[in-house]
Design a protein around this motif. Sequence first.
Motif, PDB file in Angstrom:
ATOM      1  N   VAL A  70       0.974  -1.085   0.140  1.00 22.17           N
ATOM      2  CA  VAL A  70       0.028  -0.126  -0.018  1.00 22.17           C
ATOM      3  C   VAL A  70       0.721   1.205   0.023  1.00 22.17           C
ATOM      4  N   PHE A  71       0.377   2.202  -0.845  1.00 25.31           N
ATOM      5  CA  PHE A  71       1.175   3.456  -0.437  1.00 25.31           C
ATOM      6  C   PHE A  71       0.088   4.430   0.224  1.00 25.31           C
ATOM      7  N   ALA A  72       0.663   5.113   1.262  1.00 30.07           N
ATOM      8  CA  ALA A  72       0.063   5.905   1.924  1.00 30.07           C
ATOM      9  C   ALA A  72       0.178   7.348   1.966  1.00 30.07           C
ATOM     10  N   SER A  73      -0.662   8.302   1.663  1.00 28.30           N
ATOM     11  CA  SER A  73      -0.310   9.675   1.430  1.00 28.30           C
ATOM     12  C   SER A  73      -0.715  10.310   2.659  1.00 28.30           C
ATOM     13  N   VAL A  74       0.272  10.870   3.332  1.00 35.51           N
ATOM     14  CA  VAL A  74      -0.105  11.542   4.747  1.00 35.51           C
ATOM     15  C   VAL A  74       0.065  13.043   4.489  1.00 35.51           C
ATOM     16  N   GLY A  75      -0.964  13.636   5.369  1.00 40.41           N
ATOM     17  CA  GLY A  75      -1.040  14.942   5.364  1.00 40.41           C
ATOM     18  C   GLY A  75      -0.606  15.330   7.135  1.00 40.41           C
ATOM     19  N   LEU A  76       0.272  16.342   7.285  1.00 38.45           N
ATOM     20  CA  LEU A  76       0.278  16.674   8.865  1.00 38.45           C
ATOM     21  C   LEU A  76      -0.576  18.030   8.997  1.00 38.45           C
ATOM     22  N   GLN A  77      -0.697  18.147  10.250  1.00 35.56           N
ATOM     23  CA  GLN A  77      -1.301  19.453  10.654  1.00 35.56           C
ATOM     24  C   GLN A  77      -0.339  20.495  10.905  1.00 35.56           C
ATOM     25  N   ALA A 123      -5.100  -2.818  10.708  1.00 34.38           N
ATOM     26  CA  ALA A 123      -4.707  -2.649  12.062  1.00 34.38           C
ATOM     27  C   ALA A 123      -3.745  -1.531  12.014  1.00 34.38           C
ATOM     28  N   PHE A 124      -2.656  -1.710  11.467  1.00 35.54           N
ATOM     29  CA  PHE A 124      -1.831  -0.567  11.583  1.00 35.54           C
ATOM     30  C   PHE A 124      -2.096   0.791  11.111  1.00 35.54           C
ATOM     31  N   LEU A 125      -3.083   0.887  10.102  1.00 38.19           N
ATOM     32  CA  LEU A 125      -3.710   1.951   9.582  1.00 38.19           C
ATOM     33  C   LEU A 125      -4.524   2.789  10.821  1.00 38.19           C
ATOM     34  N   THR A 126      -5.349   1.967  11.382  1.00 38.03           N
ATOM     35  CA  THR A 126      -6.471   2.484  12.358  1.00 38.03           C
ATOM     36  C   THR A 126      -5.858   2.791  13.740  1.00 38.03           C
ATOM     37  N   ALA A 132      -1.508   8.713  15.152  1.00 37.19           N
ATOM     38  CA  ALA A 132      -0.164   9.357  15.228  1.00 37.19           C
ATOM     39  C   ALA A 132      -0.193  10.625  15.482  1.00 37.19           C
ATOM     40  N   PRO A 133       0.419  11.427  16.513  1.00 35.90           N
ATOM     41  CA  PRO A 133       0.460  12.752  16.562  1.00 35.90           C
ATOM     42  C   PRO A 133       0.669  13.609  15.318  1.00 35.90           C
ATOM     43  N   ASN A 134      -0.028  14.620  15.287  1.00 31.15           N
ATOM     44  CA  ASN A 134       0.226  15.509  13.845  1.00 31.15           C
ATOM     45  C   ASN A 134      -0.285  15.104  12.738  1.00 31.15           C
ATOM     46  N   VAL A 135      -1.010  13.876  12.584  1.00 32.63           N
ATOM     47  CA  VAL A 135      -1.664  13.273  11.444  1.00 32.63           C
ATOM     48  C   VAL A 135      -2.715  13.776  11.331  1.00 32.63           C
ATOM     49  N   ALA A 136      -3.029  14.628  10.126  1.00 36.95           N
ATOM     50  CA  ALA A 136      -4.337  15.130   9.800  1.00 36.95           C
ATOM     51  C   ALA A 136      -4.949  14.459   8.869  1.00 36.95           C
TER      52      ALA A 136
END
Length: 166
Positions: A70-77, A123-126, A132-136
Motif C-alpha cells: 500500500v502507498f499511503a499519502s499523509v498530510g500533517l497538521q 490494524a496498522f492504519l487505524t 499518530a500525533p500531528n497526522v491530519a
Amino acid sequence: MPAHRLDPIDRKILAELQADGRMTNVELARRVGISAPPCLRRVRTLEEQGFIRGYHAEVDSRELGFEVQVFASVGLQSQAEADLRAFEDRCRSWPLVRECHMLNGEVDFILKCVAPDLSTFQAFLTEKLLTAPNVASVKTSLVIRGAKDEPGVPFDVLEERLSRTA
C-alpha cells in the motif's frame, strides 16, 4: 561529492555493483578493466565516501507471505521542522513502513507499506498511523501489481549527460 568528480572507472564499478552486489572483486575488476588490488581499494574508497551505502539481497515479498502493498499519502497538521522529524522518526519505528519520503505539494509524506494481509494493514492504519500525533489526513492506494522496481540510478543516463558536458 558530485558524480562528475568520479572517474569513469569509479562509475563503472558503481554500475556493476548496483546490478550485482554479490560478484567477487576479481570479477568486478575484470568487468571494469583493472586489476583486483586497485579495484578493491576503489570499492573501499567509494564505501568510505558514502557512494556505496550497503549491500542487500532483493527478496520477493509475496513469496515471503507479504501479499499486501500500500502507498499511503499523509498530510500533517504542522510542518514545523521538529514535527516533520518526529513523524519521520515514528515511521522508522513502524516495521510495515518500508519507505518514507517527504514531498512538496498537497501531501507531506508518501509511505510504502507491506503487510501479510489486509487485516494486518488495516490494524496498522487505524491503530498506529491514523492515531499518530500531528497526522491530519491519510489516503491509501492498494497496489494491484508492480510493473517496474529498479534500485539505484540509471548510470547510462549519467554517462550520457557527462559526455555532453565534457
